[in-house]
Design a protein around this motif. Structure first.
Motif, PDB file in Angstrom:
ATOM      1  N   ILE A  59      -6.965   7.168  12.988  1.00  0.00           N
ATOM      2  CA  ILE A  59      -7.905   7.589  11.947  1.00  0.00           C
ATOM      3  C   ILE A  59      -7.216   8.460  10.904  1.00  0.00           C
ATOM      4  O   ILE A  59      -7.349   8.236   9.694  1.00  0.00           O
ATOM      5  CB  ILE A  59      -9.095   8.351  12.573  1.00  0.00           C
ATOM      6  CG1 ILE A  59      -9.883   7.450  13.527  1.00  0.00           C
ATOM      7  CG2 ILE A  59     -10.002   8.909  11.482  1.00  0.00           C
ATOM      8  CD1 ILE A  59     -10.434   6.207  12.907  1.00  0.00           C
ATOM      9  N   GLU A  60      -6.457   9.437  11.362  1.00  0.00           N
ATOM     10  CA  GLU A  60      -5.793  10.375  10.463  1.00  0.00           C
ATOM     11  C   GLU A  60      -4.843   9.672   9.502  1.00  0.00           C
ATOM     12  O   GLU A  60      -4.896   9.881   8.283  1.00  0.00           O
ATOM     13  CB  GLU A  60      -5.025  11.419  11.272  1.00  0.00           C
ATOM     14  CG  GLU A  60      -4.257  12.409  10.419  1.00  0.00           C
ATOM     15  CD  GLU A  60      -3.430  13.386  11.251  1.00  0.00           C
ATOM     16  OE1 GLU A  60      -2.832  14.301  10.654  1.00  0.00           O
ATOM     17  OE2 GLU A  60      -3.377  13.233  12.491  1.00  0.00           O
ATOM     18  N   ILE A  61      -3.976   8.817  10.039  1.00  0.00           N
ATOM     19  CA  ILE A  61      -2.956   8.181   9.206  1.00  0.00           C
ATOM     20  C   ILE A  61      -3.542   7.057   8.367  1.00  0.00           C
ATOM     21  O   ILE A  61      -3.085   6.816   7.240  1.00  0.00           O
ATOM     22  CB  ILE A  61      -1.793   7.673  10.083  1.00  0.00           C
ATOM     23  CG1 ILE A  61      -1.196   8.826  10.900  1.00  0.00           C
ATOM     24  CG2 ILE A  61      -0.716   7.033   9.220  1.00  0.00           C
ATOM     25  CD1 ILE A  61      -0.715  10.006  10.062  1.00  0.00           C
ATOM     26  N   SER A  62      -4.549   6.365   8.872  1.00  0.00           N
ATOM     27  CA  SER A  62      -5.166   5.298   8.074  1.00  0.00           C
ATOM     28  C   SER A  62      -5.827   5.876   6.827  1.00  0.00           C
ATOM     29  O   SER A  62      -5.773   5.265   5.751  1.00  0.00           O
ATOM     30  CB  SER A  62      -6.184   4.514   8.910  1.00  0.00           C
ATOM     31  OG  SER A  62      -7.291   5.315   9.282  1.00  0.00           O
ATOM     32  N   ILE A  63      -6.432   7.050   6.946  1.00  0.00           N
ATOM     33  CA  ILE A  63      -7.017   7.709   5.775  1.00  0.00           C
ATOM     34  C   ILE A  63      -5.936   8.016   4.743  1.00  0.00           C
ATOM     35  O   ILE A  63      -6.092   7.746   3.552  1.00  0.00           O
ATOM     36  CB  ILE A  63      -7.755   9.001   6.188  1.00  0.00           C
ATOM     37  CG1 ILE A  63      -9.022   8.657   6.971  1.00  0.00           C
ATOM     38  CG2 ILE A  63      -8.107   9.849   4.965  1.00  0.00           C
ATOM     39  CD1 ILE A  63      -9.718   9.866   7.574  1.00  0.00           C
ATOM     40  N   GLN A  64      -4.821   8.552   5.215  1.00  0.00           N
ATOM     41  CA  GLN A  64      -3.719   8.869   4.310  1.00  0.00           C
ATOM     42  C   GLN A  64      -3.182   7.614   3.622  1.00  0.00           C
ATOM     43  O   GLN A  64      -2.929   7.609   2.409  1.00  0.00           O
ATOM     44  CB  GLN A  64      -2.606   9.570   5.081  1.00  0.00           C
ATOM     45  CG  GLN A  64      -2.994  10.928   5.642  1.00  0.00           C
ATOM     46  CD  GLN A  64      -1.901  11.538   6.509  1.00  0.00           C
ATOM     47  OE1 GLN A  64      -0.767  11.051   6.539  1.00  0.00           O
ATOM     48  NE2 GLN A  64      -2.230  12.597   7.218  1.00  0.00           N
ATOM     49  N   MET A  65      -3.025   6.547   4.393  1.00  0.00           N
ATOM     50  CA  MET A  65      -2.436   5.324   3.858  1.00  0.00           C
ATOM     51  C   MET A  65      -3.365   4.594   2.896  1.00  0.00           C
ATOM     52  O   MET A  65      -2.933   4.124   1.839  1.00  0.00           O
ATOM     53  CB  MET A  65      -2.028   4.394   5.006  1.00  0.00           C
ATOM     54  CG  MET A  65      -0.861   4.893   5.836  1.00  0.00           C
ATOM     55  SD  MET A  65      -0.371   3.685   7.092  1.00  0.00           S
ATOM     56  CE  MET A  65       0.223   2.342   6.053  1.00  0.00           C
ATOM     57  N   ILE A  66      -4.637   4.478   3.255  1.00  0.00           N
ATOM     58  CA  ILE A  66      -5.579   3.787   2.371  1.00  0.00           C
ATOM     59  C   ILE A  66      -5.711   4.535   1.055  1.00  0.00           C
ATOM     60  O   ILE A  66      -5.786   3.938  -0.017  1.00  0.00           O
ATOM     61  CB  ILE A  66      -6.951   3.630   3.058  1.00  0.00           C
ATOM     62  CG1 ILE A  66      -6.838   2.678   4.266  1.00  0.00           C
ATOM     63  CG2 ILE A  66      -7.988   3.077   2.073  1.00  0.00           C
ATOM     64  CD1 ILE A  66      -8.092   2.598   5.118  1.00  0.00           C
ATOM     65  N   ASN A 107      -3.809  -3.350   0.183  1.00  0.00           N
ATOM     66  CA  ASN A 107      -2.427  -3.342   0.635  1.00  0.00           C
ATOM     67  C   ASN A 107      -2.243  -2.756   2.031  1.00  0.00           C
ATOM     68  O   ASN A 107      -1.153  -2.816   2.597  1.00  0.00           O
ATOM     69  CB  ASN A 107      -1.560  -2.556  -0.358  1.00  0.00           C
ATOM     70  CG  ASN A 107      -1.486  -3.236  -1.709  1.00  0.00           C
ATOM     71  OD1 ASN A 107      -1.363  -4.449  -1.794  1.00  0.00           O
ATOM     72  ND2 ASN A 107      -1.583  -2.458  -2.781  1.00  0.00           N
ATOM     73  N   PHE A 108      -3.298  -2.195   2.563  1.00  0.00           N
ATOM     74  CA  PHE A 108      -3.238  -1.581   3.887  1.00  0.00           C
ATOM     75  C   PHE A 108      -3.325  -2.651   4.970  1.00  0.00           C
ATOM     76  O   PHE A 108      -4.161  -3.548   4.907  1.00  0.00           O
ATOM     77  CB  PHE A 108      -4.399  -0.596   4.038  1.00  0.00           C
ATOM     78  CG  PHE A 108      -4.585  -0.056   5.426  1.00  0.00           C
ATOM     79  CD1 PHE A 108      -3.809   0.994   5.888  1.00  0.00           C
ATOM     80  CD2 PHE A 108      -5.553  -0.597   6.267  1.00  0.00           C
ATOM     81  CE1 PHE A 108      -3.992   1.506   7.164  1.00  0.00           C
ATOM     82  CE2 PHE A 108      -5.744  -0.095   7.535  1.00  0.00           C
ATOM     83  CZ  PHE A 108      -4.961   0.951   7.997  1.00  0.00           C
ATOM     84  N   THR A 109      -2.435  -2.573   5.962  1.00  0.00           N
ATOM     85  CA  THR A 109      -2.465  -3.492   7.104  1.00  0.00           C
ATOM     86  C   THR A 109      -2.228  -2.712   8.392  1.00  0.00           C
ATOM     87  O   THR A 109      -1.658  -1.617   8.374  1.00  0.00           O
ATOM     88  CB  THR A 109      -1.385  -4.581   6.989  1.00  0.00           C
ATOM     89  OG1 THR A 109      -0.084  -3.966   7.096  1.00  0.00           O
ATOM     90  CG2 THR A 109      -1.492  -5.346   5.678  1.00  0.00           C
ATOM     91  N   PHE A 110      -2.658  -3.291   9.496  1.00  0.00           N
ATOM     92  CA  PHE A 110      -2.421  -2.659  10.801  1.00  0.00           C
ATOM     93  C   PHE A 110      -0.930  -2.637  11.127  1.00  0.00           C
ATOM     94  O   PHE A 110      -0.459  -1.737  11.825  1.00  0.00           O
ATOM     95  CB  PHE A 110      -3.193  -3.392  11.896  1.00  0.00           C
ATOM     96  CG  PHE A 110      -4.661  -3.047  11.935  1.00  0.00           C
ATOM     97  CD1 PHE A 110      -5.201  -2.096  11.080  1.00  0.00           C
ATOM     98  CD2 PHE A 110      -5.511  -3.668  12.829  1.00  0.00           C
ATOM     99  CE1 PHE A 110      -6.546  -1.770  11.125  1.00  0.00           C
ATOM    100  CE2 PHE A 110      -6.862  -3.350  12.889  1.00  0.00           C
ATOM    101  CZ  PHE A 110      -7.383  -2.403  12.026  1.00  0.00           C
ATOM    102  N   LYS A 111      -0.185  -3.614  10.615  1.00  0.00           N
ATOM    103  CA  LYS A 111       1.258  -3.627  10.841  1.00  0.00           C
ATOM    104  C   LYS A 111       1.907  -2.412  10.185  1.00  0.00           C
ATOM    105  O   LYS A 111       2.736  -1.720  10.799  1.00  0.00           O
ATOM    106  CB  LYS A 111       1.869  -4.910  10.290  1.00  0.00           C
ATOM    107  CG  LYS A 111       3.364  -5.054  10.558  1.00  0.00           C
ATOM    108  CD  LYS A 111       3.892  -6.403  10.080  1.00  0.00           C
ATOM    109  CE  LYS A 111       5.371  -6.556  10.395  1.00  0.00           C
ATOM    110  NZ  LYS A 111       5.893  -7.881   9.946  1.00  0.00           N
ATOM    111  N   LYS A 112       1.530  -2.129   8.938  1.00  0.00           N
ATOM    112  CA  LYS A 112       2.058  -0.961   8.238  1.00  0.00           C
ATOM    113  C   LYS A 112       1.608   0.331   8.921  1.00  0.00           C
ATOM    114  O   LYS A 112       2.379   1.300   9.024  1.00  0.00           O
ATOM    115  CB  LYS A 112       1.594  -0.963   6.782  1.00  0.00           C
ATOM    116  CG  LYS A 112       2.175  -2.080   5.934  1.00  0.00           C
ATOM    117  CD  LYS A 112       1.596  -2.044   4.525  1.00  0.00           C
ATOM    118  CE  LYS A 112       2.142  -3.193   3.676  1.00  0.00           C
ATOM    119  NZ  LYS A 112       1.547  -3.217   2.314  1.00  0.00           N
ATOM    120  N   LEU A 113       0.367   0.339   9.393  1.00  0.00           N
ATOM    121  CA  LEU A 113      -0.147   1.516  10.094  1.00  0.00           C
ATOM    122  C   LEU A 113       0.639   1.756  11.377  1.00  0.00           C
ATOM    123  O   LEU A 113       0.986   2.897  11.702  1.00  0.00           O
ATOM    124  CB  LEU A 113      -1.633   1.335  10.411  1.00  0.00           C
ATOM    125  CG  LEU A 113      -2.317   2.440  11.221  1.00  0.00           C
ATOM    126  CD1 LEU A 113      -2.218   3.788  10.510  1.00  0.00           C
ATOM    127  CD2 LEU A 113      -3.777   2.080  11.485  1.00  0.00           C
TER     128      LEU A 113
END
Length: 228
Positions: A31-38, A45-51
């Motif tokens: 949750i923490e990093i997905s917020i930062q990345m999105i 451009n956000f993907t689970f692979k990048k996450l």
């Protein structure tokens, strides 16, 4: 209010996740990093692979929590509206005057967000930016009617209902309280978006806030004077 929120857990529709991300450190990190990345690269451009690369975990471990990134976006936006609802309830619970309560609610919903220390793994400032820029992508899909029946938007709808009830308390004869309530929520986001990206399309700027505009709009619509 921060103390009151310390023990609060935002309840999210269990159908949005396969495993509750709040149940483990890995889930909270997702949750923490997905917020930062999105916020940084955008939802497209956000993907689970990048996450997975960012959290130093296999992509498959993320799929144990969320079926896809659409469900993750729904989770994040649902959490945001649930957090907003708690903010609104705590801030207005002791206000008996209907006009004052509505004024306070408009302020809470449309103001610029400050980070809440009650939830260490969620940056509410960044999440607010995601909601402003990406929220419409959570429901402008072919599956929206099915997802609505599944209750994926129930928190947002409940918040609209709360606002609608407050509007009716200010003016019981006003015929469109729900429409006005949803306008406050949607246009609050839209005015922040225009202010940031299309300043020539809004009067909101460094001097005029979306809160001021929507307060003026709502109380003029209801033919109510704002007490100084």
């Amino acid at each position: 209010m921060d103390r009151l929120l310390q023990g609060v857990q935002i309840r999210i529709n269990e159908k949005l996740y396969l495993k509750d991300p709040e149940s483990s450190e890995l889930g909270k990190k997702i949750i923490e990093i997905s917020i930062q990345m999105i916020n940084e690269i955008g939802f497209e451009n956000f993907t689970f692979k990048k996450l997975g690369v960012q959290i130093k975990s296999n992509e498959s471990s993320i799929y144990r929590y969320f079926e896809n990134k659409h469900k993750l976006l729904l989770y994040l936006t649902s959490w945001y509206w649930g957090w907003m609802e708690y903010q609104l309830v705590f801030a207005t619970n002791s206000i008996s005057n209907p006009k004052e309560k509505l004024l306070k609610s408009i302020l809470i919903i449309t103001r610029e967000i400050k980070e809440d220390s009650s939830f260490s793994h969620i940056n509410e400032v960044l999440l607010n930016k995601i909601v402003i820029n990406e929220y419409s992508k959570s429901y402008t899909t072919k599956e929206v009617d099915t997802e609505n029946k599944e209750g994926f938007y129930s928190i947002y709808k409940r918040l609209v209902g709360r606002l609608g009830e407050m509007i009716s308390l200010v003016d019981a004869d006003y015929q469109y309280p729900t429409s006005l309530a949803s306008t406050i929520l949607e246009n609050g986001l839209h005015q922040h978006f225009l202010k940031e990206h299309f300043p020539s399309l809004t009067d909101c700027n460094n001097q005029v806030t979306p809160t001021q505009f929507l307060t003026h709009l709502v109380f003029n619509t209801l033919n109510q004077k704002i007490d100084e």
